[in-house]
Write a protein that holds these residues in place. Sequence first.
Motif, mmCIF file in Angstrom:
data_model
loop_
_atom_site.group_PDB
_atom_site.id
_atom_site.type_symbol
_atom_site.label_atom_id
_atom_site.label_comp_id
_atom_site.label_asym_id
_atom_site.label_seq_id
_atom_site.Cartn_x
_atom_site.Cartn_y
_atom_site.Cartn_z
ATOM 1 N N ILE A 1 0.593 -0.810 0.116
ATOM 2 C CA ILE A 1 0.407 -0.229 -0.262
ATOM 3 C C ILE A 1 1.040 1.458 -0.381
ATOM 4 O O ILE A 1 0.780 1.981 -1.170
ATOM 5 N N VAL A 2 1.969 1.413 0.250
ATOM 6 C CA VAL A 2 3.021 2.598 1.175
ATOM 7 C C VAL A 2 2.356 2.431 0.126
ATOM 8 O O VAL A 2 3.497 3.847 -0.680
ATOM 9 N N GLN A 3 3.961 1.954 -1.071
ATOM 10 C CA GLN A 3 4.534 1.859 -2.184
ATOM 11 C C GLN A 3 3.933 2.334 -2.780
ATOM 12 O O GLN A 3 4.182 3.243 -4.413
ATOM 13 N N LYS A 4 2.727 2.399 -3.713
ATOM 14 C CA LYS A 4 1.560 2.405 -4.595
ATOM 15 C C LYS A 4 0.777 3.803 -4.108
ATOM 16 O O LYS A 4 0.562 4.395 -5.382
ATOM 17 N N GLU A 5 0.996 4.556 -3.039
ATOM 18 C CA GLU A 5 -0.342 4.899 -2.524
ATOM 19 C C GLU A 5 0.987 6.811 -2.546
ATOM 20 O O GLU A 5 0.214 8.026 -2.594
ATOM 21 N N ILE A 6 1.780 6.023 -1.737
ATOM 22 C CA ILE A 6 2.523 7.321 -1.101
ATOM 23 C C ILE A 6 3.734 7.685 -1.690
ATOM 24 O O ILE A 6 4.708 6.858 -2.078
ATOM 25 N N GLU B 1 5.563 12.769 9.585
ATOM 26 C CA GLU B 1 4.757 13.471 9.835
ATOM 27 C C GLU B 1 3.583 12.917 8.389
ATOM 28 O O GLU B 1 2.424 12.833 8.357
ATOM 29 N N ILE B 2 4.036 12.312 6.617
ATOM 30 C CA ILE B 2 3.180 11.902 6.468
ATOM 31 C C ILE B 2 2.538 10.811 6.757
ATOM 32 O O ILE B 2 2.037 10.348 6.232
#
Length: 130
Positions: free
Chosen positions: A19-24, A63-64
């Motif tokens: 999820i982190v790899q795709k979304e952020i 923070e992100i």
Amino acid sequence: MSKRVKRVCELIHRELGQIVQKEIDFHGVFVSIQGVDITPDLKQCHVFIGVIGSPRDEAKVLEIFEKKRRLLQSRLSKRVVLRYTPILHFKIDHSIERGVQTLNALQAVDELPTAPLEDAEDEEKGEQEK
């Protein structure tokens, strides 16, 4: 830790990483999910984040993650079906930095000059003759 909790940790770790790899987008800072630790009741989840960069980059990344917590929990709830979606708590993991420091120290030790073996053997013979 029970087998079920371990399996849930592994599943959350894998899915959250995707999820982190795709979304952020972290704007050029390398970020990875180092580990996940979940409470036995599966309601609280501590996510350990590895960041390669300066302390300022670490603060920005944290923070992100805090800003995107609801998005991440929402996406996670769709991928991992549990009675309760765990509340995510993010922490910076400094193990990568410690590992790099350890490797650098070992490399520095390998580069240190050593005494020639022949001189050491001659000294031992001289001590035995006395």
